[in-house]
Write an enzyme that holds these catalytic residues in place. Sequence first.
Site, mmCIF file in Angstrom:
data_model
loop_
_atom_site.group_PDB
_atom_site.id
_atom_site.type_symbol
_atom_site.label_atom_id
_atom_site.label_comp_id
_atom_site.label_asym_id
_atom_site.label_seq_id
_atom_site.Cartn_x
_atom_site.Cartn_y
_atom_site.Cartn_z
ATOM 1 N N HIS A 171 -16.338 23.888 -18.557
ATOM 2 C CA HIS A 171 -17.156 24.728 -17.675
ATOM 3 C C HIS A 171 -17.020 24.297 -16.213
ATOM 4 O O HIS A 171 -17.951 24.489 -15.430
ATOM 5 C CB HIS A 171 -18.615 24.688 -18.127
ATOM 6 C CG HIS A 171 -18.815 25.269 -19.490
ATOM 7 N ND1 HIS A 171 -18.647 26.612 -19.763
ATOM 8 C CD2 HIS A 171 -19.119 24.675 -20.671
ATOM 9 C CE1 HIS A 171 -18.860 26.831 -21.050
ATOM 10 N NE2 HIS A 171 -19.145 25.668 -21.630
ATOM 11 N N CYS B 257 -35.531 -7.480 -2.495
ATOM 12 C CA CYS B 257 -34.970 -8.725 -1.991
ATOM 13 C C CYS B 257 -35.477 -9.798 -2.927
ATOM 14 O O CYS B 257 -36.285 -9.525 -3.809
ATOM 15 C CB CYS B 257 -35.501 -9.021 -0.596
ATOM 16 S SG CYS B 257 -35.140 -7.722 0.595
ATOM 17 N N LYS C 141 -29.812 -5.370 -8.117
ATOM 18 C CA LYS C 141 -30.203 -5.168 -9.517
ATOM 19 C C LYS C 141 -31.562 -4.506 -9.647
ATOM 20 O O LYS C 141 -31.778 -3.682 -10.517
ATOM 21 C CB LYS C 141 -30.193 -6.509 -10.246
ATOM 22 C CG LYS C 141 -30.364 -6.322 -11.735
ATOM 23 C CD LYS C 141 -29.734 -7.416 -12.518
ATOM 24 C CE LYS C 141 -29.715 -7.091 -13.983
ATOM 25 N NZ LYS C 141 -28.713 -6.043 -14.290
ATOM 26 N N LYS D 9 -20.914 2.671 -15.300
ATOM 27 C CA LYS D 9 -20.467 1.271 -15.215
ATOM 28 C C LYS D 9 -19.141 1.197 -14.484
ATOM 29 O O LYS D 9 -18.937 0.349 -13.631
ATOM 30 C CB LYS D 9 -20.320 0.724 -16.647
ATOM 31 C CG LYS D 9 -20.518 -0.727 -16.797
ATOM 32 C CD LYS D 9 -21.955 -1.117 -17.060
ATOM 33 C CE LYS D 9 -22.946 -0.387 -16.232
ATOM 34 N NZ LYS D 9 -24.312 -0.532 -16.597
ATOM 35 N N ARG E 45 -30.812 -9.774 -6.633
ATOM 36 C CA ARG E 45 -31.786 -8.857 -6.047
ATOM 37 C C ARG E 45 -31.345 -8.329 -4.679
ATOM 38 O O ARG E 45 -31.989 -7.450 -4.103
ATOM 39 C CB ARG E 45 -33.139 -9.560 -5.885
ATOM 40 C CG ARG E 45 -33.696 -10.107 -7.179
ATOM 41 C CD ARG E 45 -35.011 -10.808 -6.936
ATOM 42 N NE ARG E 45 -36.030 -9.870 -6.539
ATOM 43 C CZ ARG E 45 -36.782 -9.174 -7.364
ATOM 44 N NH1 ARG E 45 -36.634 -9.320 -8.668
ATOM 45 N NH2 ARG E 45 -37.700 -8.350 -6.926
ATOM 46 N N TRP F 154 -31.604 -7.390 0.624
ATOM 47 C CA TRP F 154 -30.944 -6.091 0.438
ATOM 48 C C TRP F 154 -31.601 -5.186 1.454
ATOM 49 O O TRP F 154 -32.770 -4.830 1.313
ATOM 50 C CB TRP F 154 -31.176 -5.586 -0.980
ATOM 51 C CG TRP F 154 -30.420 -4.337 -1.330
ATOM 52 C CD1 TRP F 154 -29.124 -4.269 -1.777
ATOM 53 C CD2 TRP F 154 -30.895 -2.998 -1.283
ATOM 54 N NE1 TRP F 154 -28.779 -2.958 -1.993
ATOM 55 C CE2 TRP F 154 -29.835 -2.157 -1.706
ATOM 56 C CE3 TRP F 154 -32.098 -2.407 -0.914
ATOM 57 C CZ2 TRP F 154 -29.955 -0.780 -1.784
ATOM 58 C CZ3 TRP F 154 -32.226 -1.024 -0.988
ATOM 59 C CH2 TRP F 154 -31.156 -0.223 -1.423
ATOM 60 N N ASN G 181 -40.598 -9.448 0.411
ATOM 61 C CA ASN G 181 -39.924 -8.447 -0.414
ATOM 62 C C ASN G 181 -40.847 -7.250 -0.505
ATOM 63 O O ASN G 181 -41.994 -7.390 -0.933
ATOM 64 C CB ASN G 181 -39.651 -9.020 -1.810
ATOM 65 C CG ASN G 181 -39.142 -7.974 -2.773
ATOM 66 O OD1 ASN G 181 -38.430 -7.060 -2.375
ATOM 67 N ND2 ASN G 181 -39.503 -8.091 -4.040
ATOM 68 N N GLY G 182 -40.359 -6.093 -0.086
ATOM 69 C CA GLY G 182 -41.195 -4.898 -0.129
ATOM 70 C C GLY G 182 -40.931 -4.060 1.106
ATOM 71 O O GLY G 182 -39.941 -4.268 1.819
ATOM 72 N N GLU H 263 -19.529 1.897 -10.714
ATOM 73 C CA GLU H 263 -20.375 0.891 -10.073
ATOM 74 C C GLU H 263 -19.586 -0.366 -9.715
ATOM 75 O O GLU H 263 -19.778 -0.935 -8.644
ATOM 76 C CB GLU H 263 -21.518 0.558 -11.053
ATOM 77 C CG GLU H 263 -22.514 -0.456 -10.577
ATOM 78 C CD GLU H 263 -23.606 -0.709 -11.617
ATOM 79 O OE1 GLU H 263 -23.352 -0.504 -12.817
ATOM 80 O OE2 GLU H 263 -24.703 -1.115 -11.226
ATOM 81 N N GLU I 77 -22.960 6.475 -19.503
ATOM 82 C CA GLU I 77 -23.089 5.049 -19.201
ATOM 83 C C GLU I 77 -21.719 4.441 -18.893
ATOM 84 O O GLU I 77 -21.579 3.627 -17.968
ATOM 85 C CB GLU I 77 -23.770 4.340 -20.384
ATOM 86 C CG GLU I 77 -23.861 2.825 -20.283
ATOM 87 C CD GLU I 77 -24.578 2.318 -19.043
ATOM 88 O OE1 GLU I 77 -25.203 3.107 -18.322
ATOM 89 O OE2 GLU I 77 -24.463 1.107 -18.777
HETATM 90 O O1 M6R Z 1 -34.442 -2.402 -13.929
HETATM 91 P P1 M6R Z 1 -34.168 -0.978 -14.383
HETATM 92 O O2 M6R Z 1 -33.654 -0.904 -15.747
HETATM 93 O O3 M6R Z 1 -35.328 -0.070 -14.148
HETATM 94 O O4 M6R Z 1 -32.994 -0.501 -13.401
HETATM 95 C C1 M6R Z 1 -32.579 0.836 -13.390
HETATM 96 C C2 M6R Z 1 -31.258 1.007 -12.656
HETATM 97 O O5 M6R Z 1 -31.393 0.640 -11.311
HETATM 98 C C3 M6R Z 1 -30.146 0.163 -13.281
HETATM 99 O O6 M6R Z 1 -30.010 0.434 -14.641
HETATM 100 C C4 M6R Z 1 -28.793 0.436 -12.592
HETATM 101 O O7 M6R Z 1 -28.406 1.746 -12.838
HETATM 102 C C5 M6R Z 1 -27.755 -0.562 -13.103
HETATM 103 N N1 M6R Z 1 -27.303 -1.396 -12.020
HETATM 104 C C6 M6R Z 1 -26.548 0.057 -13.687
HETATM 105 O O8 M6R Z 1 -25.660 -0.905 -14.160
#
Ligand code: M6R
Length: 601
Positions: A500, A2, A596, A481, A27, A73, A99-100, A484, A477
């Site tokens: 496969h 959060c 994030k 993306k 966050r 969150w 937060n935690g 997501e 990747e």
């Molecule tokens: O802050 P970090 O790089 O450790 O985060 C890792 C993942 O949570 C982050 O890369 C996530 O997969 C992204 N939202 C993807 O776009």
Amino acid sequence: MCGIIARIGHDDAAETLLSGLENLEYRGYDSAGIAVQNGSGVKVHKCSGEVSDLKSTLDVHPNGNMGIGHTRWSTHGPPTDENAHPHTDTVGDVAVVHNGVIDNYDELKADLKANGHEFESDTDTEVIPHLIDEYRTETGDTELAVRRAVDTLEGSYAIAAIVDGENAVYAARKGSPLVLGLNDEEWFLASDVPAFLDYTDEVIYLEDGDIVVLNPDSYRITDLEGSPVDRPVDTVDWDPEDAGKGEYDHYMLKEINTQPTALSNTIEGRVEDGDVAFETLPADSFEDIDTVQFVACGTSYHAAMYGAQLLRTAGVRTEVIRASEYESMSGPVDENTLVVAVTQSGETADTLDAVRRATDGGAQSLAVTNVVGSTAARTADDAVYIRAGPEVGVAATKTFSSQAVTLALLTQRIAADVPDATPAEDRAAMLEDLENLPQHVETVLETSQAEALARETVDSESYFFIGNGLGHSVALEGALKFKEITYEHAEGFASGELKHGPLALVTEQTPLFAVATGDDKKTKTNAIEAQSRGAPIVAIGPDEHPLVDVADTHLSVPDTHPVWAGLLANVQLQLLSYHAANLLGRPIDKPRNLAKSVTVE
Ligand code: M6R
């Protein structure tokens, strides 16, 4: 996971709190709230939804020179008005944002209830204001009550509290980030610097165990016993404009488009006379290393795959492990093992846990991160910064590019030290082409046909991405993306794996995006196999790549060294995802269910 903020000064706090929360929304964004006080009661305003929803419920901003704020969150309890922070004690004198995760909240709640405390939410957080209230009643001293309350908590927290009638903000951290911001007029506390970057760039990165008391004209940091603690003041070199959306419709689009600048900053001063140099890693730093383990999650894992392949090619024993699987996947480590934690935020719980496990086993550690003062940077033995600037969009874009480049340079640096390893044979050519990478990215941004392609393909059933060698991580990747932010089904595969199993899913309704960057051997044959089953093939690579001749469509990238070509292909895939999500009307910067910074395991 959060965002929290607190502010104390001489004039009203509400506006600053709300704008700070907007900058922290990456966050978490399923509910939001603030509490302010001016000596005549703590006023709490909170609701489920985004900060904009909270703002629309406030006809006038409540008065008060100090306050706290939160954007959530959810972990404990659904995103409802009741579960939104701030939470208060029974009579509403103490308000807390957190937060935690509090692991022992069940038993604390039962004890507090037995003592007559009444609870309104499903959250773990709500025990904290009740505990502070309980200990205030016992001791008559709020600071002592805060220290005792956090001492009772098991789990992780960054908290900020205000108390009716007191011209003070109380805060504490353990395991969750908290930064103090200082200017001549006011003090701030926040989960991250962008929350107050418009007001100050002078910061103190707080450490686990720190307790902070802010008054309008002074601040104090102590340990849990109340003894003063001295922490250095740092200056953040981020520009407030870096944290804003500027002329763009979305942070993600801005962050894609600012990659040339981000990459220039990543590279600056690190390549000199054909050699790689890192400010914090003198020559011979890695001479006793025989194995390197990369640990990371999500997009950072894909960047780690990229780096790991380069290091393997240089002859260094290398593993790349998903941080969440570290416990089961890592073999034994020792003092000759280097664990490299790749994490944009520096706060990802799974990655931090992997680093702790590795260092407990005797390994050396290095954090590759974007955030100065982050937990990863402070937990690892050393830190290398990717210098991408603040990234707000939940979808990681510019940080992937800056991570991959940083790791590619790091592999050359490690290979120069590790006995029997050999830095890339054509290192001079590779480093020379790196200087052109920001310009090549600019070319991709200016000429990309990804928007038109997104229009053509947006009604498809599924989207497949393949790549071989360095292109494999780019394919994974690209798919991450895409799913997501579009919410469409997308999968990435190593090119040779297609036949496969996944080939069974291929139809004319499943476009195949093939990363064709030059170091791949199997992509063309496997793409053709999919094409003969009806799948439209999109080649993403330089014009000369053999796949381009047979593909149905082509997203072109400038010709460059194979080590960098995948990163150019990735920019095309970022644009494809962005435009597809935009056409589908998705909330691009705040995809559902995601945040994030993932600070829970
Ligand atoms: O802050 P970090 O790089 O450790 O985060 C890792 C993942 O949570 C982050 O890369 C996530 O997969 C992204 N939202 C993807 O776009």
